[in-house]
Design a protein around this motif. Structure first.
Motif, PDB file in Angstrom:
ATOM      1  N   LEU B  77      -7.667 -34.200  12.137  1.00 20.62           N
ATOM      2  CA  LEU B  77      -7.696 -32.734  12.167  1.00 20.62           C
ATOM      3  C   LEU B  77      -7.908 -32.279  13.603  1.00 20.62           C
ATOM      4  CD1 LEU B  77      -7.902 -29.937  10.667  1.00 20.62           C
ATOM      5  CD2 LEU B  77     -10.380 -30.323  10.649  1.00 20.62           C
ATOM      6  N   LYS B  78      -7.030 -31.409  14.077  1.00 19.90           N
ATOM      7  CA  LYS B  78      -7.164 -30.841  15.402  1.00 19.90           C
ATOM      8  C   LYS B  78      -7.548 -29.384  15.282  1.00 19.90           C
ATOM      9  CE  LYS B  78      -3.758 -29.829  18.426  1.00 19.90           C
ATOM     10  NZ  LYS B  78      -2.685 -30.034  19.432  1.00 19.90           N
ATOM     11  N   ILE B  79      -8.622 -29.012  15.971  1.00 25.16           N
ATOM     12  CA  ILE B  79      -9.058 -27.619  16.011  1.00 25.16           C
ATOM     13  C   ILE B  79      -8.854 -27.125  17.434  1.00 25.16           C
ATOM     14  CG2 ILE B  79     -10.930 -25.989  15.573  1.00 25.16           C
ATOM     15  CD1 ILE B  79     -12.273 -28.159  13.842  1.00 25.16           C
ATOM     16  N   SER B  80      -8.000 -26.140  17.582  1.00 26.05           N
ATOM     17  CA  SER B  80      -7.699 -25.569  18.907  1.00 26.05           C
ATOM     18  C   SER B  80      -8.526 -24.319  19.114  1.00 26.05           C
ATOM     19  CB  SER B  80      -6.217 -25.223  19.001  1.00 26.05           C
ATOM     20  OG  SER B  80      -5.413 -26.344  18.736  1.00 26.05           O
ATOM     21  N   ASP B  81      -8.816 -24.014  20.397  1.00 23.61           N
ATOM     22  CA  ASP B  81      -9.555 -22.796  20.726  1.00 23.61           C
ATOM     23  C   ASP B  81     -10.813 -22.686  19.862  1.00 23.61           C
ATOM     24  OD1 ASP B  81      -8.924 -19.227  20.424  1.00 23.61           O
ATOM     25  OD2 ASP B  81     -10.188 -20.321  21.837  1.00 23.61           O
ATOM     26  N   SER B  82     -11.644 -23.699  19.913  1.00 24.43           N
ATOM     27  CA  SER B  82     -12.807 -23.772  19.035  1.00 24.43           C
ATOM     28  C   SER B  82     -13.693 -22.532  19.157  1.00 24.43           C
ATOM     29  CB  SER B  82     -13.638 -25.016  19.372  1.00 24.43           C
ATOM     30  OG  SER B  82     -12.893 -26.186  19.117  1.00 24.43           O
ATOM     31  N   GLN B  83     -14.202 -22.114  18.010  1.00 20.23           N
ATOM     32  CA  GLN B  83     -15.077 -20.945  17.950  1.00 20.23           C
ATOM     33  C   GLN B  83     -16.430 -21.348  17.375  1.00 20.23           C
ATOM     34  OE1 GLN B  83     -12.858 -18.067  15.644  1.00 20.23           O
ATOM     35  NE2 GLN B  83     -11.170 -18.012  17.118  1.00 20.23           N
ATOM     36  N   LEU B  84     -17.432 -20.516  17.651  1.00 21.07           N
ATOM     37  CA  LEU B  84     -18.778 -20.835  17.163  1.00 21.07           C
ATOM     38  C   LEU B  84     -18.796 -20.978  15.641  1.00 21.07           C
ATOM     39  CD1 LEU B  84     -20.949 -18.506  19.432  1.00 21.07           C
ATOM     40  CD2 LEU B  84     -20.524 -20.957  19.701  1.00 21.07           C
ATOM     41  N   GLY B  85     -17.963 -20.219  14.973  1.00 21.83           N
ATOM     42  CA  GLY B  85     -17.887 -20.284  13.514  1.00 21.83           C
ATOM     43  C   GLY B  85     -17.253 -21.550  12.982  1.00 21.83           C
ATOM     44  N   ASP B  86     -16.712 -22.368  13.857  1.00 20.20           N
ATOM     45  CA  ASP B  86     -16.139 -23.643  13.414  1.00 20.20           C
ATOM     46  C   ASP B  86     -17.220 -24.711  13.232  1.00 20.20           C
ATOM     47  OD1 ASP B  86     -13.269 -23.237  15.616  1.00 20.20           O
ATOM     48  OD2 ASP B  86     -13.572 -22.561  13.545  1.00 20.20           O
ATOM     49  N   ALA B  87     -18.419 -24.443  13.691  1.00 19.58           N
ATOM     50  CA  ALA B  87     -19.517 -25.398  13.533  1.00 19.58           C
ATOM     51  C   ALA B  87     -19.784 -25.619  12.049  1.00 19.58           C
ATOM     52  CB  ALA B  87     -20.771 -24.885  14.219  1.00 19.58           C
TER      53      ALA B  87
END
Lengths: 114, 114
Positions: B77-87
């Motif tokens: 899984l690749k998460i681009s432009d990570s955001q605080l809500g992705d934690a």
């Protein structure tokens, strides 16, 4: 949106007590599941049900039983709680539309057995 | 029996950066589906993205994409432009085409640093 609710977020019980965990879904799903989640072990399937009054054992059914008297409700029963059943318990429901369908999860019940 | 392995118990990423979570699986089936689920702290587990094994094209959902390597039995899984809500805790899961049951990996806890 599918809503899966669980009767308690946190529960503290004594060793030997009979414990009931309730799960209700509002989307008329045929399938319902009970998992336990432990750190480092992921989610492990305890029991699942594919129809009212129908159930199948999952990977770790020992010490648990289930009941499904109505389509929307699936109960997990710990006949005599033990400390090694302290865990997070997750309920999920699933429509029978095919393998593409996703399971919908409840918020979980964190059970502590003293 | 099918197994799912997530070899990274914890990962960390800076906000706005890209992170890749690893998942490998073992199966002898030809028809199956793969899922990534996200479990935010104290919140319900939700589906992030899914992939059908017979589709060669990698699935994409906004900032989330997968790298599906069928021969290597890998599903990252690749998460681009990570955001605080992705934690969150991220679980990889496998479902055979003829069953309703999911097999989960042990999870990867993702921290997002501001």
């Amino acid at each position: 949106d599918v809503k899966v609710t669980q009767s308690s977020r946190y529960l503290v019980k004594r060793t030997g007590e009979k414990v009931f965990l309730e799960c209700v879904q509002d989307m008329d799903h045929e399938n319902m599941f009970w998992y336990r989640q432990d750190p480092g072990l992921g989610l492990r399937l305890i029991y699942f049900s594919y129809d009212v009054k129908m159930k199948e054992k999952g990977d770790i059914p020992e010490g648990y039983s289930v009941s499904r008297e109505k389509k929307e409700r699936f109960s997990l029963i710990l006949e005599s709680a033990s400390t090694n059943q302290t865990s997070m318990y997750l309920c999920a429901s699933l429509a029978s539309g095919g393998a593409w369908e996703t399971q919908y999860f409840g918020p979980g019940t964190r059970l502590l057995v003293l | 029996a099918q197994t799912v392995t997530q070899s990274q118990p914890e990962m960390s990423v800076q906000e706005a950066e890209t992170v890749t979570l690893s998942c490998t699986y073992d199966t002898s089936e030809s028809d199956y589906y793969l899922f990534w689920y996200k479990q935010p702290p104290s919140r319900q587990m939700i589906l992030v993205i899914r992939q059908e094994a017979y589709k060669q094209q990698n699935a994409t959902e906004n900032r989330f994409s997968v790298n599906f390597q069928k021969a290597a039995k890998s599903f990252s899984l690749k998460i681009s432009d990570s955001q605080l809500g992705d934690a969150a805790m991220y679980f990889c899961a496998y479902r055979g085409g003829a069953t309703n049951k999911l097999i989960f990996g042990t999870g990867t806890l993702l921290a997002v640093q501001p």
